[in-house]
Design a protein around this motif. Structure first.
Motif, PDB file in Angstrom:
ATOM      1  N   GLN A  14       0.694  -0.878   0.148  1.00 50.23           N
ATOM      2  CA  GLN A  14      -0.091   0.313   0.628  1.00 50.23           C
ATOM      3  C   GLN A  14       0.936   1.694   0.034  1.00 50.23           C
ATOM      4  O   GLN A  14       0.353   2.480  -0.819  1.00 50.23           O
ATOM      5  CB  GLN A  14      -1.237   0.099   1.422  1.00 50.23           C
ATOM      6  N   LEU A  15       2.112   1.446   0.828  1.00 51.32           N
ATOM      7  CA  LEU A  15       2.386   2.228   0.898  1.00 51.32           C
ATOM      8  C   LEU A  15       3.561   2.199  -0.333  1.00 51.32           C
ATOM      9  O   LEU A  15       4.018   3.445  -0.517  1.00 51.32           O
ATOM     10  CB  LEU A  15       3.881   2.073   1.871  1.00 51.32           C
ATOM     11  N   HIS A  16       3.706   1.565  -0.916  1.00 47.21           N
ATOM     12  CA  HIS A  16       4.975   1.634  -2.396  1.00 47.21           C
ATOM     13  C   HIS A  16       3.931   2.105  -3.055  1.00 47.21           C
ATOM     14  O   HIS A  16       4.397   2.701  -3.981  1.00 47.21           O
ATOM     15  CB  HIS A  16       5.399   0.471  -2.470  1.00 47.21           C
ATOM     16  N   LYS A  17       2.477   2.072  -3.664  1.00 51.00           N
ATOM     17  CA  LYS A  17       1.697   2.065  -4.456  1.00 51.00           C
ATOM     18  C   LYS A  17       1.922   3.956  -4.401  1.00 51.00           C
ATOM     19  O   LYS A  17       1.243   4.228  -5.524  1.00 51.00           O
ATOM     20  CB  LYS A  17       0.384   1.089  -4.323  1.00 51.00           C
ATOM     21  N   LYS A  18       1.000   4.204  -2.670  1.00 49.72           N
ATOM     22  CA  LYS A  18       1.292   5.618  -2.924  1.00 49.72           C
ATOM     23  C   LYS A  18       2.186   6.130  -3.052  1.00 49.72           C
ATOM     24  O   LYS A  18       2.344   7.196  -3.741  1.00 49.72           O
ATOM     25  CB  LYS A  18       0.425   5.731  -1.263  1.00 49.72           C
ATOM     26  N   LYS A  19       3.576   5.434  -3.143  1.00 49.96           N
ATOM     27  CA  LYS A  19       4.669   6.292  -3.298  1.00 49.96           C
ATOM     28  C   LYS A  19       4.871   6.742  -4.379  1.00 49.96           C
ATOM     29  O   LYS A  19       4.896   7.916  -5.392  1.00 49.96           O
ATOM     30  CB  LYS A  19       5.983   5.801  -2.826  1.00 49.96           C
ATOM     31  N   TYR A  20       4.590   5.759  -5.996  1.00 52.44           N
ATOM     32  CA  TYR A  20       4.544   6.113  -6.910  1.00 52.44           C
ATOM     33  C   TYR A  20       3.609   6.695  -7.864  1.00 52.44           C
ATOM     34  O   TYR A  20       3.288   7.150  -8.269  1.00 52.44           O
ATOM     35  CB  TYR A  20       4.456   4.274  -7.880  1.00 52.44           C
ATOM     36  N   LEU A  21       2.203   6.779  -7.121  1.00 51.11           N
ATOM     37  CA  LEU A  21       1.179   7.789  -7.059  1.00 51.11           C
ATOM     38  C   LEU A  21       1.331   9.338  -6.838  1.00 51.11           C
ATOM     39  O   LEU A  21       1.261  10.114  -7.627  1.00 51.11           O
ATOM     40  CB  LEU A  21      -0.320   7.017  -6.296  1.00 51.11           C
ATOM     41  N   LYS A  22       2.337   9.287  -5.879  1.00 55.51           N
ATOM     42  CA  LYS A  22       2.844  10.708  -5.685  1.00 55.51           C
ATOM     43  C   LYS A  22       3.822  11.000  -6.418  1.00 55.51           C
ATOM     44  O   LYS A  22       3.636  12.308  -7.249  1.00 55.51           O
ATOM     45  CB  LYS A  22       2.940  10.658  -4.444  1.00 55.51           C
ATOM     46  N   LEU A  23       4.332   9.299  -6.890  1.00 56.15           N
ATOM     47  CA  LEU A  23       5.358  10.589  -7.970  1.00 56.15           C
ATOM     48  C   LEU A  23       4.709  10.808  -9.777  1.00 56.15           C
ATOM     49  O   LEU A  23       5.311  12.020 -10.008  1.00 56.15           O
ATOM     50  CB  LEU A  23       6.591   9.055  -8.458  1.00 56.15           C
ATOM     51  N   PHE A  24       4.013  10.335  -9.295  1.00 46.38           N
ATOM     52  CA  PHE A  24       2.897   9.807 -11.243  1.00 46.38           C
ATOM     53  C   PHE A  24       2.985  11.043 -10.992  1.00 46.38           C
ATOM     54  O   PHE A  24       2.718  12.197 -11.604  1.00 46.38           O
ATOM     55  CB  PHE A  24       2.268   9.645 -11.190  1.00 46.38           C
ATOM     56  N   ILE A  25       1.866  11.708 -10.439  1.00 43.38           N
ATOM     57  CA  ILE A  25       1.059  13.477 -10.121  1.00 43.38           C
ATOM     58  C   ILE A  25       1.994  14.377 -10.249  1.00 43.38           C
ATOM     59  O   ILE A  25       1.445  15.328 -10.283  1.00 43.38           O
ATOM     60  CB  ILE A  25       0.262  13.166  -8.664  1.00 43.38           C
ATOM     61  N   ALA A  26       2.983  14.732  -9.417  1.00 41.70           N
ATOM     62  CA  ALA A  26       4.958  15.292  -9.352  1.00 41.70           C
ATOM     63  C   ALA A  26       4.695  15.478 -10.538  1.00 41.70           C
ATOM     64  O   ALA A  26       5.684  16.181 -10.611  1.00 41.70           O
ATOM     65  CB  ALA A  26       5.615  14.451  -7.870  1.00 41.70           C
TER      66      ALA A  26
END
Length: 283
Positions: A14-26
Motif C-alpha cells: 500500500q505504501l509502495h503504491k502511494k509513493k508511485y502515485l505521488k511520483l506520478f502526480i508530481a
C-alpha cells in the motif's frame, strides 16, 4: 505470525503504491504545468514587467503557503534547513526563474522552454565533475547530447534578421545562465538535508526571493504601464502562475529533487519544451 507477515506485506504494498502515485502526480504536474508557464509569462509581461511580476507571483504564493502551514501547525524549519531554503530562494527562484521571465521579453516562450532543456546536461556534467550522485551511462550521455543538439538546431533556425540576432543571442545567454543556476541549485539540494518542514520551507524560500527580484527590477529600471491599469488577461495569467506554476508545480519539483535521481528529475526539461511548443503553435 503468518497473519502478521501478511499484514506487513500488505502495508508495504500500500505504501509502495502511494509513493508511485505521488511520483506520478508530481511528474505530471511539472511536465504539463511548467510546459505552459513560458506562454503564460509572455501574456503577463505584456502589462507587468518581468522581475516585478515574478516578485509579485512568489510573494503571493509564499504568503499562501506560509499562512496555510501556520494554520496547519506545520513544523517550522530548523536552523540546518535554512541552507536548503536559501539555495532554493536564490539559485532556483531569484536567479533562474527571474532570468526566464526576463528573457520572455525577447524570445518566443516556446524557445525559452526549448533552451531550458539544457538543464539535464548541466546536471549530469555537475554530477560527473563534483557531486557523483549517479553512475554515468552511455544511454544518459546519448540522451543529453541529443537534447543539446536539438536545442542548438531549433534556436539557430530562429535567427533571421541582424536585429533579432542580437536580441535573441542576448536572451539565449540569459536563459542558459538561468538554466545552469537551476541545475546547480537542484544538485545542491541533494547534498543538504531536505527540509523536514516540507512545503513550509518552500513558502519561506518564495518570500525571501520576492524582494530580491523586486530590488533587481528596480535597479534595472523596470516600470509599469503609464496608464497604471492592468487588464483581466494578465491578472488571470498571474493567478495561474501563483496557483499552478508556483504552489503546485514548484512544490512538486522540490519534493521530486529530494526523492528521485537527478537524471530522472531532469527529464522534466525535455518534456516541457514539447508542451510549450504545442501551446505556441495552437494558441
Amino acid at each position: 505470525m503468518i497473519n502478521d507477515a501478511g499484514s506487513r506485506e500488505e502495508l508495504f504494498l500500500q505504501l509502495h503504491k502511494k509513493k508511485y502515485l505521488k511520483l506520478f502526480i508530481a511528474y505530471i504536474a511539472t511536465y504539463f504545468i511548467w510546459g505552459s508557464t513560458p506562454f503564460v509569462i509572455s501574456v503577463v509581461l505584456k502589462e507587468i514587467p518581468p522581475l516585478y511580476s515574478s516578485a509579485i507571483r512568489y510573494f503571493i504564493a509564499g504568503m499562501l503557503i506560509v499562512g496555510w502551514s501556520l494554520f496547519k501547525h506545520k513544523t517550522f524549519p530548523e536552523w540546518k534547513e535554512w541552507i536548503n531554503i536559501f539555495i532554493t530562494a536564490f539559485l532556483l527562484l531569484a536567479v533562474s526563474n527571474a532570468s526566464t521571465c526576463w528573457s520572455c521579453q525577447y524570445l518566443p516562450s516556446s524557445i525559452v522552454a526549448v533552451i531550458q532543456s539544457l538543464i539535464p546536461l548541466f546536471m549530469i556534467l555537475l554530477d560527473v565533475m563534483y557531486f557523483h550522485f549517479e553512475k554515468l551511462t552511455v544511454l544518459k550521455i546519448i540522451s543529453v547530447v541529443c537534447g543539446a543538439v536539438g536545442v542548438l538546431i531549433i534556436v539557430m533556425s530562429k535567427k533571421n534578421t541582424s536585429d533579432s540576432l542580437y536580441l535573441d543571442t542576448y536572451g539565449v545567454l540569459i536563459v542558459i545562465a538561468g538554466s545552469f543556476s537551476w541545475a546547480l541549485g537542484s544538485m545542491l539540494l541533494k547534498i543538504f538535508p531536505y527540509s523536514q518542514s516540507g512545503i513550509f520551507s518552500t513558502g519561506i524560500a518564495m518570500l525571501i526571493s520576492a524582494p530580491i527580484q523586486a530590488i533587481a527590477g528596480f535597479l534595472i529600471g523596470e516600470t509599469f504601464a503609464k496608464s497604471g491599469n492592468i487588464s483581466a488577461l494578465p491578472i488571470i495569467g498571474m493567478l495561474y502562475l501563483v496557483i499552478f506554476g508556483s504552489i503546485i508545480a514548484f512544490s512538486s519539483y522540490c519534493w521530486l529533487i529530494a526523492v528521485e535521481p537527478p537524471s530522472r528529475v531532469g527529464s522534466i526539461s525535455f518534456i516541457n519544451p514539447l508542451i510549450a511548443m504545442w501551446i505556441g503553435v495552437t494558441l
